[in-house]
Design a protein around this motif. Sequence first.
Motif, PDB file in Angstrom:
ATOM      1  N   ALA A 283       0.928  -1.284   0.252  1.00 45.72           N
ATOM      2  CA  ALA A 283      -0.421   0.343   0.185  1.00 45.72           C
ATOM      3  C   ALA A 283       1.298   0.835   0.143  1.00 45.72           C
ATOM      4  O   ALA A 283       1.890   1.469   0.389  1.00 45.72           O
ATOM      5  CB  ALA A 283      -1.109  -0.105   1.207  1.00 45.72           C
ATOM      6  N   ALA A 284       0.405   2.320  -0.992  1.00 45.25           N
ATOM      7  CA  ALA A 284       1.233   3.435  -0.923  1.00 45.25           C
ATOM      8  C   ALA A 284       0.415   4.480  -1.734  1.00 45.25           C
ATOM      9  O   ALA A 284      -0.522   3.997  -2.201  1.00 45.25           O
ATOM     10  CB  ALA A 284       2.818   2.702  -2.115  1.00 45.25           C
ATOM     11  N   GLU A 285       1.276   5.617  -1.781  1.00 46.87           N
ATOM     12  CA  GLU A 285       0.562   6.856  -1.558  1.00 46.87           C
ATOM     13  C   GLU A 285       1.433   7.773  -2.658  1.00 46.87           C
ATOM     14  O   GLU A 285       2.802   8.340  -1.692  1.00 46.87           O
ATOM     15  CB  GLU A 285      -0.109   8.062  -0.550  1.00 46.87           C
ATOM     16  CG  GLU A 285      -1.396   8.022  -0.744  1.00 46.87           C
ATOM     17  CD  GLU A 285      -1.644   8.274   1.052  1.00 46.87           C
ATOM     18  OE1 GLU A 285      -3.516   8.488   0.484  1.00 46.87           O
ATOM     19  OE2 GLU A 285      -1.841   8.341   1.807  1.00 46.87           O
ATOM     20  N   GLN A 286       0.637   9.056  -3.327  1.00 47.81           N
ATOM     21  CA  GLN A 286       1.647   9.095  -3.697  1.00 47.81           C
ATOM     22  C   GLN A 286       0.934  10.899  -4.339  1.00 47.81           C
ATOM     23  O   GLN A 286       0.284  10.449  -4.968  1.00 47.81           O
ATOM     24  CB  GLN A 286       2.705   8.898  -4.929  1.00 47.81           C
ATOM     25  CG  GLN A 286       3.901   9.699  -5.612  1.00 47.81           C
ATOM     26  CD  GLN A 286       4.221   9.788  -6.472  1.00 47.81           C
ATOM     27  OE1 GLN A 286       4.578   8.729  -7.211  1.00 47.81           O
ATOM     28  NE2 GLN A 286       4.639  10.664  -7.712  1.00 47.81           N
ATOM     29  N   GLU A 287       0.840  11.729  -3.623  1.00 46.68           N
ATOM     30  CA  GLU A 287      -0.117  12.933  -3.907  1.00 46.68           C
ATOM     31  C   GLU A 287      -1.517  12.437  -3.789  1.00 46.68           C
ATOM     32  O   GLU A 287      -1.584  12.648  -2.826  1.00 46.68           O
ATOM     33  CB  GLU A 287       0.726  13.941  -4.890  1.00 46.68           C
ATOM     34  CG  GLU A 287       1.872  14.561  -4.592  1.00 46.68           C
ATOM     35  CD  GLU A 287       2.444  15.040  -6.339  1.00 46.68           C
ATOM     36  OE1 GLU A 287       1.660  14.177  -7.200  1.00 46.68           O
ATOM     37  OE2 GLU A 287       3.835  15.582  -5.707  1.00 46.68           O
ATOM     38  N   ASN A 288      -2.074  12.643  -5.034  1.00 47.66           N
ATOM     39  CA  ASN A 288      -3.581  11.968  -4.904  1.00 47.66           C
ATOM     40  C   ASN A 288      -3.917  10.897  -5.537  1.00 47.66           C
ATOM     41  O   ASN A 288      -4.664  10.841  -5.422  1.00 47.66           O
ATOM     42  CB  ASN A 288      -4.069  12.994  -6.273  1.00 47.66           C
ATOM     43  CG  ASN A 288      -3.305  12.968  -7.749  1.00 47.66           C
ATOM     44  OD1 ASN A 288      -2.028  13.236  -7.264  1.00 47.66           O
ATOM     45  ND2 ASN A 288      -4.195  12.623  -8.479  1.00 47.66           N
ATOM     46  N   ILE A 289      -2.507   9.970  -5.713  1.00 42.98           N
ATOM     47  CA  ILE A 289      -2.530   7.886  -5.603  1.00 42.98           C
ATOM     48  C   ILE A 289      -2.567   7.758  -4.711  1.00 42.98           C
ATOM     49  O   ILE A 289      -1.867   7.820  -3.752  1.00 42.98           O
ATOM     50  CB  ILE A 289      -1.651   8.001  -6.890  1.00 42.98           C
ATOM     51  CG1 ILE A 289      -1.839   9.032  -8.240  1.00 42.98           C
ATOM     52  CG2 ILE A 289      -1.533   6.970  -7.145  1.00 42.98           C
ATOM     53  CD1 ILE A 289      -1.024   8.756  -9.430  1.00 42.98           C
ATOM     54  N   LEU A 290      -3.603   6.416  -4.573  1.00 45.20           N
ATOM     55  CA  LEU A 290      -3.623   5.533  -3.620  1.00 45.20           C
ATOM     56  C   LEU A 290      -3.039   4.387  -4.515  1.00 45.20           C
ATOM     57  O   LEU A 290      -4.260   4.144  -4.983  1.00 45.20           O
ATOM     58  CB  LEU A 290      -4.766   5.400  -2.661  1.00 45.20           C
ATOM     59  CG  LEU A 290      -5.046   4.232  -1.878  1.00 45.20           C
ATOM     60  CD1 LEU A 290      -4.007   4.833  -0.765  1.00 45.20           C
ATOM     61  CD2 LEU A 290      -5.723   4.665  -1.037  1.00 45.20           C
ATOM     62  N   ALA A 291      -2.058   2.925  -3.741  1.00 44.21           N
ATOM     63  CA  ALA A 291      -2.323   2.244  -4.541  1.00 44.21           C
ATOM     64  C   ALA A 291      -2.512   1.302  -3.831  1.00 44.21           C
ATOM     65  O   ALA A 291      -1.620   1.577  -2.960  1.00 44.21           O
ATOM     66  CB  ALA A 291      -0.992   1.725  -5.166  1.00 44.21           C
ATOM     67  N   LEU A 292      -3.249   0.055  -3.900  1.00 42.15           N
ATOM     68  CA  LEU A 292      -3.454  -0.692  -3.314  1.00 42.15           C
ATOM     69  C   LEU A 292      -2.979  -1.772  -4.118  1.00 42.15           C
ATOM     70  O   LEU A 292      -3.489  -2.792  -4.859  1.00 42.15           O
ATOM     71  CB  LEU A 292      -4.317  -1.071  -2.538  1.00 42.15           C
ATOM     72  CG  LEU A 292      -5.129   0.316  -2.040  1.00 42.15           C
ATOM     73  CD1 LEU A 292      -6.481   0.475  -2.192  1.00 42.15           C
ATOM     74  CD2 LEU A 292      -3.853   0.863  -0.694  1.00 42.15           C
ATOM     75  N   ALA A 293      -2.204  -3.445  -3.327  1.00 39.79           N
ATOM     76  CA  ALA A 293      -2.057  -4.491  -3.593  1.00 39.79           C
ATOM     77  C   ALA A 293      -2.972  -5.369  -3.695  1.00 39.79           C
ATOM     78  O   ALA A 293      -3.037  -6.856  -4.391  1.00 39.79           O
ATOM     79  CB  ALA A 293      -0.159  -5.075  -3.208  1.00 39.79           C
ATOM     80  N   PHE A 294      -4.393  -5.008  -2.659  1.00 38.69           N
ATOM     81  CA  PHE A 294      -5.398  -6.039  -2.310  1.00 38.69           C
ATOM     82  C   PHE A 294      -6.369  -5.588  -2.790  1.00 38.69           C
ATOM     83  O   PHE A 294      -6.209  -3.989  -3.321  1.00 38.69           O
ATOM     84  CB  PHE A 294      -5.420  -6.421  -0.924  1.00 38.69           C
ATOM     85  CG  PHE A 294      -5.043  -4.711   0.367  1.00 38.69           C
ATOM     86  CD1 PHE A 294      -6.519  -4.723   0.428  1.00 38.69           C
ATOM     87  CD2 PHE A 294      -3.566  -4.413   0.540  1.00 38.69           C
ATOM     88  CE1 PHE A 294      -6.441  -2.776   1.240  1.00 38.69           C
ATOM     89  CE2 PHE A 294      -3.474  -2.935   1.071  1.00 38.69           C
ATOM     90  CZ  PHE A 294      -4.802  -2.330   1.603  1.00 38.69           C
ATOM     91  N   HIS A 295      -7.556  -6.215  -1.381  1.00 35.55           N
ATOM     92  CA  HIS A 295      -8.847  -5.583  -2.886  1.00 35.55           C
ATOM     93  C   HIS A 295     -10.278  -5.668  -1.280  1.00 35.55           C
ATOM     94  O   HIS A 295     -10.279  -6.054  -1.098  1.00 35.55           O
ATOM     95  CB  HIS A 295      -9.466  -7.018  -2.849  1.00 35.55           C
ATOM     96  CG  HIS A 295      -9.275  -7.523  -4.532  1.00 35.55           C
ATOM     97  ND1 HIS A 295      -9.414  -7.102  -6.025  1.00 35.55           N
ATOM     98  CD2 HIS A 295      -8.017  -8.159  -4.913  1.00 35.55           C
ATOM     99  CE1 HIS A 295      -9.264  -7.659  -6.281  1.00 35.55           C
ATOM    100  NE2 HIS A 295      -7.706  -8.060  -6.230  1.00 35.55           N
ATOM    101  N   PRO A 296      -9.945  -4.064  -1.382  1.00 37.19           N
ATOM    102  CA  PRO A 296     -10.943  -3.835   0.410  1.00 37.19           C
ATOM    103  C   PRO A 296     -12.497  -3.270  -0.329  1.00 37.19           C
ATOM    104  O   PRO A 296     -13.112  -3.597   0.422  1.00 37.19           O
ATOM    105  CB  PRO A 296     -10.121  -1.755   0.414  1.00 37.19           C
ATOM    106  CG  PRO A 296     -10.119  -1.646  -1.600  1.00 37.19           C
ATOM    107  CD  PRO A 296      -9.401  -2.876  -2.096  1.00 37.19           C
ATOM    108  N   GLU A 297     -12.417  -3.722  -1.731  1.00 36.81           N
ATOM    109  CA  GLU A 297     -14.045  -3.749  -2.356  1.00 36.81           C
ATOM    110  C   GLU A 297     -14.313  -5.327  -1.773  1.00 36.81           C
ATOM    111  O   GLU A 297     -15.382  -5.662  -1.681  1.00 36.81           O
ATOM    112  CB  GLU A 297     -13.739  -3.420  -3.699  1.00 36.81           C
ATOM    113  CG  GLU A 297     -13.648  -4.822  -4.763  1.00 36.81           C
ATOM    114  CD  GLU A 297     -11.904  -4.819  -4.556  1.00 36.81           C
ATOM    115  OE1 GLU A 297     -11.696  -5.529  -5.586  1.00 36.81           O
ATOM    116  OE2 GLU A 297     -11.318  -3.662  -4.335  1.00 36.81           O
ATOM    117  N   LEU A 298     -13.291  -6.251  -1.244  1.00 34.94           N
ATOM    118  CA  LEU A 298     -14.130  -7.814  -1.013  1.00 34.94           C
ATOM    119  C   LEU A 298     -13.890  -8.377   0.460  1.00 34.94           C
ATOM    120  O   LEU A 298     -14.009  -9.336   0.748  1.00 34.94           O
ATOM    121  CB  LEU A 298     -12.750  -9.028  -1.917  1.00 34.94           C
ATOM    122  CG  LEU A 298     -12.956  -8.572  -3.184  1.00 34.94           C
ATOM    123  CD1 LEU A 298     -11.686 -10.101  -4.226  1.00 34.94           C
ATOM    124  CD2 LEU A 298     -14.295  -9.041  -3.979  1.00 34.94           C
TER     125      LEU A 298
END
Length: 197
Positions: free
Chosen positions: A167-182
């Motif tokens: 999980a990482a963030e850069q300014e306006n971007i949030l990137a996740l290796a996992f599935h928070p929608e599940l």
Amino acid sequence: MKLGVIAIQGDVSEHVEALEKALEQRGEKAEIVTIKHKGIVPGCDALVLPGGESTTLGKLLIREGIADEIRDMNEACKPIMGTCAGLILLATEGDEQVRKTHQHLLGLMDTRVNRNAFGRQRDSFEFQLELPFLDTPYNAVFIRAPGIVEAGKDVTILASIDDMIVAAEQENILALAFHPELTDDLRVHQYFLDKLF
């Protein structure tokens, strides 16, 4: 307020439902639109790039003319969340497998990714992840998950498993290796919506 979910493939309806529930929890209203063709992204205030097969997603984003619209959205500093394949597409660089398959990347986040960092589909797992914006661990669902192996100085690392950034963030971007929608835990979607409200 309009929230977009790229709907070319992947967990589209699950993200839409999670966003609807998260908005209801916080008493906010927004239109949620699914995106398959160009012309819709420019009208969105935030965007979700869901999981799926990253090579196919990358090709279709180009073919449909959506990739450049996402880049423009990023230039405007609007919130973008990428989950699983979305994390791969956001990266500036990929591993040997990404290069070998001529995987198209949007190049928006200063990261190098490993497309199958945690193995194949049968190696899917759940992990109690500590995230700095949550009080208690988050039960993260990893399915044929990628990982970030290297991050630039402007990238904030939010969580790792061993040496793999998930999980990482850069300014306006949030990137996740996992599935928070599940999961029924809406705290990650709430964190994303915090960037808007």
